[in-house]
Design a protein around this motif. Structure first.
Motif, PDB file in Angstrom:
ATOM      1  N   SER B  59       0.830  -1.213   0.000  1.00 55.75           N
ATOM      2  CA  SER B  59       0.000   0.000   0.000  1.00 55.75           C
ATOM      3  C   SER B  59       0.864   1.261   0.000  1.00 55.75           C
ATOM      4  CB  SER B  59      -0.920   0.020   1.225  1.00 55.75           C
ATOM      5  OG  SER B  59      -1.715  -1.137   1.273  1.00 55.75           O
ATOM      6  N   GLU B  68      -7.747   3.190  -4.068  1.00 55.27           N
ATOM      7  CA  GLU B  68      -9.160   3.583  -3.915  1.00 55.27           C
ATOM      8  C   GLU B  68     -10.025   2.889  -4.945  1.00 55.27           C
ATOM      9  OE1 GLU B  68     -10.719   7.358  -3.394  1.00 55.27           O
ATOM     10  OE2 GLU B  68      -9.282   8.005  -1.894  1.00 55.27           O
ATOM     11  N   SER B  69      -9.544   2.920  -6.173  1.00 59.73           N
ATOM     12  CA  SER B  69     -10.329   2.366  -7.257  1.00 59.73           C
ATOM     13  C   SER B  69     -10.512   0.849  -7.086  1.00 59.73           C
ATOM     14  CB  SER B  69      -9.605   2.729  -8.556  1.00 59.73           C
ATOM     15  OG  SER B  69     -10.144   2.039  -9.608  1.00 59.73           O
ATOM     16  N   ARG B  70      -9.439   0.181  -6.662  1.00 60.65           N
ATOM     17  CA  ARG B  70      -9.558  -1.263  -6.417  1.00 60.65           C
ATOM     18  C   ARG B  70     -10.503  -1.545  -5.252  1.00 60.65           C
ATOM     19  NH1 ARG B  70      -3.375  -2.863  -5.622  1.00 60.65           N
ATOM     20  NH2 ARG B  70      -2.517  -2.008  -7.547  1.00 60.65           N
ATOM     21  N   ALA B  71     -10.425  -0.709  -4.221  1.00 62.51           N
ATOM     22  CA  ALA B  71     -11.256  -0.946  -3.031  1.00 62.51           C
ATOM     23  C   ALA B  71     -12.727  -0.751  -3.369  1.00 62.51           C
ATOM     24  CB  ALA B  71     -10.845  -0.014  -1.890  1.00 62.51           C
ATOM     25  N   HIS B  72     -13.074   0.381  -3.996  1.00 55.50           N
ATOM     26  CA  HIS B  72     -14.513   0.545  -4.252  1.00 55.50           C
ATOM     27  C   HIS B  72     -14.980  -0.377  -5.371  1.00 55.50           C
ATOM     28  CE1 HIS B  72     -13.791   3.584  -7.430  1.00 55.50           C
ATOM     29  NE2 HIS B  72     -13.300   4.466  -6.572  1.00 55.50           N
ATOM     30  N   ALA B  74     -13.973  -3.514  -5.887  1.00 53.58           N
ATOM     31  CA  ALA B  74     -14.229  -4.830  -5.282  1.00 53.58           C
ATOM     32  C   ALA B  74     -15.487  -4.793  -4.412  1.00 53.58           C
ATOM     33  CB  ALA B  74     -13.023  -5.259  -4.448  1.00 53.58           C
ATOM     34  N   THR B 226     -18.451  -0.282   4.809  1.00 52.98           N
ATOM     35  CA  THR B 226     -17.861  -1.617   4.947  1.00 52.98           C
ATOM     36  C   THR B 226     -17.828  -2.041   6.418  1.00 52.98           C
ATOM     37  OG1 THR B 226     -15.532  -1.063   5.372  1.00 52.98           O
ATOM     38  CG2 THR B 226     -16.268  -0.923   3.085  1.00 52.98           C
ATOM     39  N   THR B 267      -6.727  -1.135   1.087  1.00 54.51           N
ATOM     40  CA  THR B 267      -6.269  -2.453   0.645  1.00 54.51           C
ATOM     41  C   THR B 267      -6.990  -3.574   1.388  1.00 54.51           C
ATOM     42  OG1 THR B 267      -4.107  -1.566   0.064  1.00 54.51           O
ATOM     43  CG2 THR B 267      -4.226  -3.933   0.448  1.00 54.51           C
ATOM     44  N   GLU B 270     -10.413  -3.947   0.007  1.00 60.98           N
ATOM     45  CA  GLU B 270     -10.371  -4.660  -1.278  1.00 60.98           C
ATOM     46  C   GLU B 270     -10.280  -6.175  -1.047  1.00 60.98           C
ATOM     47  OE1 GLU B 270      -6.806  -4.127  -3.559  1.00 60.98           O
ATOM     48  OE2 GLU B 270      -7.452  -5.641  -5.016  1.00 60.98           O
ATOM     49  N   HIS B 271      -9.368  -6.565  -0.163  1.00 63.31           N
ATOM     50  CA  HIS B 271      -9.171  -7.999   0.045  1.00 63.31           C
ATOM     51  C   HIS B 271     -10.372  -8.663   0.725  1.00 63.31           C
ATOM     52  CE1 HIS B 271      -4.893  -8.720  -1.202  1.00 63.31           C
ATOM     53  NE2 HIS B 271      -4.970  -7.400  -1.262  1.00 63.31           N
ATOM     54  N   ARG B 274     -13.132  -8.984  -1.904  1.00 64.69           N
ATOM     55  CA  ARG B 274     -12.889 -10.097  -2.834  1.00 64.69           C
ATOM     56  C   ARG B 274     -13.213 -11.426  -2.161  1.00 64.69           C
ATOM     57  NH1 ARG B 274     -10.827  -8.151  -7.271  1.00 64.69           N
ATOM     58  NH2 ARG B 274      -9.432  -6.339  -7.183  1.00 64.69           N
TER      59      ARG B 274
END
Lengths: 383, 383
Positions: B59, B68-72, B74, B226, B267, B270-271, B274
């Protein structure tokens, strides 16, 4: 970019607030804009990060009351704040100092609609205060440090807000001045609010403020912050600490916003604070001093360039360039992908006063600072 | 504790807000008060926690825009929200859903001073809205679900606020109702605000709300969270998502409060998201269903006791006890060190309506819930 385009660029952003300018820098490798801690972990800090899974499990099994108490105990004692009121629910853990500031502002405005605020200071302080409906009067920094505040000012406001060490100037309210300020506030029944977010960088700001405030007995509130000091990826706590006689609905508004901060963050703060007390602060001060020297060294001798905050030990450094607007320099640096802050918005009452200064963040890798300072040097040398 | 003392105890806390009652429970092992996720990590979640040091370092090296983009991405996709406006700066990451709520409220009140709000709902929503100066009108839950809102109501307010799934009832606004509500809001130029913090527990709340809102084209804002789903020790994100035509100073007020949330938290989200999409949500739903069955089973057959929210799949469960005040039961349970919430404060417009119900949090270890339900059974059986 040509000069005309630079003008357009600066015009487009001249009304942006400082945080909005910081967003523009967030994804750049040459981000000297925000005051967050972006240096590398020290060896002992890296050991703490390596133990995150164990700290997570320990935090999950420990009553949060204990975690909070250990976290503020370690942090306040590392900063010399021994008389802070840790035992009786007057230390509220917030997600950040700005959230603490928002809660305090919402509590203040239930009783107070006029407030005196240090000028200059970081613009989200006046913006939050005005945003909840408070009217502000400026206190010039020289006035604050040199003499008593005018009775007429204190009679016209319900609260006084002071950032110490100040951002961006690094100036510190010393013990004698704090005592006198608190006495004046007590005499006028004015609430004294302090933001001490940068005190970890400056031993002169580590005398026991709470001892002074409690001895004088005025109504007071202090915002403390772990967020500027350590490269914890913004895992941080902003503490809102209040006097027993404050008599504003701080607890109630706090309870509207949060149940508490993450137990893991409390544990992390405890460990980083213990590390700081065991030599980490000395290492940090030396690191910032090195970075400040590198910036000053790289820029030395340029005509019209000066460093207004000669005695600052804070993690930011202002650079003044006579004859060139700060937005102009900001835009020229941005063209080279280097991001700093122009200072006009710190001067929330009179932006023109900041038109010749920019702010470098120093909590960065030294080689990055050196390279960015060289870029500024070449921009200024080219005229 | 004797009945007279219980009365004193309930009287002392009858005006406390729900979060203040949650503080009392924080250090108890039998805390069924707050709606935070306090169950054990699943096997695959524990693997993520074990990798925290690597996630921290990754991170630190990744541009925050990507994190940010990966987190929102996912999170929203795991919840079926495929048309959310992820690409153009309309998804603001906040420290929590309540911070998102505070920012939204401060933006709304710059234009709007009258708002309609679902009744009942969690009390920090009306408290934040009133705290910034908005006057509230109630929308009864049956009315919301059964028919169009009255034109007279929509003509009298600038915004409508709906929690779906609702807390504490678990009721979900279905797609047809949302579309009609959005159409009515568009026709009356009323801003439609949704809080969907509990939608991760309920597949019925996972149709694509953003597709509906964008198709209808009303002005809207959504608070996503979340924080209720996973036992991440309150490392969480509250997202504030807005329509392109909202035309309220959300961005500016956001920038007064924060630069962004922690890259490590992004991060982690995101995980966990997923993992949720890969079977974690199914596991969570089964876990909550088990816990709900255990509570209902332990309390079954007690005279006057019922479960008003028969179709709820949310992580909270209301228990209604005719003939006994909720504060009375709350105090009796507290005497046994079991903490729940009395429901009168959810009924922010008419607290008396909540005087016979208490709320159990279900995101806890199953054996803890079983033991607490047994305690309630024995209190009620003793009369």
């Amino acid at each position: 970019m040509q000069p005309a385009e630079l003008k357009t660029e600066s015009a487009a952003y001249v009304d942006a607030n400082l945080t909005q300018l910081e967003y523009l820098a967030l994804n750049s490798e040459m981000n000297l804009a925000d005051g967050h801690a972006r240096q590398a972990l020290t060896t002992s800090q890296a050991v703490i990060i390596d133990s995150l899974p164990e700290l997570f499990r320990m935090s999950a099994e420990t009553p949060v009351e204990q975690l909070e108490s250990r976290a503020h105990g370690a942090f306040f004692h590392a900063l010399g704040q021994h008389e802070y009121p840790g035992a009786d629910g007057r230390v509220l853990a917030c997600y950040s100092s700005s959230v603490a500031m928002e809660i305090l502002s919402r509590a203040v405005v239930t009783e107070i609609d006029q407030m005196a605020l240090l000028h200059p200071t970081f613009d989200n302080i006046p913006d939050i205060l005005r945003g909840v409906g408070i009217t502000l009067r400026p206190i010039e920094e020289d006035l604050l440090h040199d003499a008593d505040l005018p009775d007429s000012l204190l009679d016209s406001v319900g609260a006084v807000f002071v950032t110490t060490p100040n951002n961006p100037t690094g100036r510190v309210v010393d013990e004698e001045r704090l005592r006198r300020l608190a006495e004046q506030c007590r005499e006028h029944d004015v609430v004294l609010c302090l933001d001490t977010s940068f005190r970890g960088f400056d031993p002169r700001a580590q005398y026991d403020h709470y001892a002074v405030l409690e001895q004088v007995g005025c109504r007071w509130a202090v915002v403390e912050d772990t967020g500027k000091l350590w490269p914890t990826l913004d895992l941080k706590v902003g503490w809102l600490v209040t006097s027993a006689n404050l008599n504003l609905p701080v607890d109630r508004i706090y309870s509207d916003i949060l149940l508490g901060v993450s137990p893991l963050i409390l544990t992390l703060v405890e460990h980083f604070a213990r590390d700081a007390a065991n030599g980490g602060f000395a290492e940090l001060h030396e690191f910032i001093q090195t970075n400040r020297s590198v910036v000053r060294g790289q820029l030395a001798g340029l005509p019209g360039l000066s460093f207004p905050d000669l005695h600052s030990t804070s993690s930011v450094e202002r650079v003044q360039v006579d004859g060139r607007s700060s937005m102009d320099i900001w835009a020229a640096l941005r063209e080279e992908n280097v991001h700093v802050l122009p200072c006009h918005r710190f001067h929330w009452f009179n932006p023109a006063e900041g038109d010749r200064t920019i702010r470098f963040a120093l909590a960065r890798q030294t080689n990055l600072l050196e390279s960015c300072a060289k870029t500024l040097r070449s921009i200024l040398a080219d005229g």
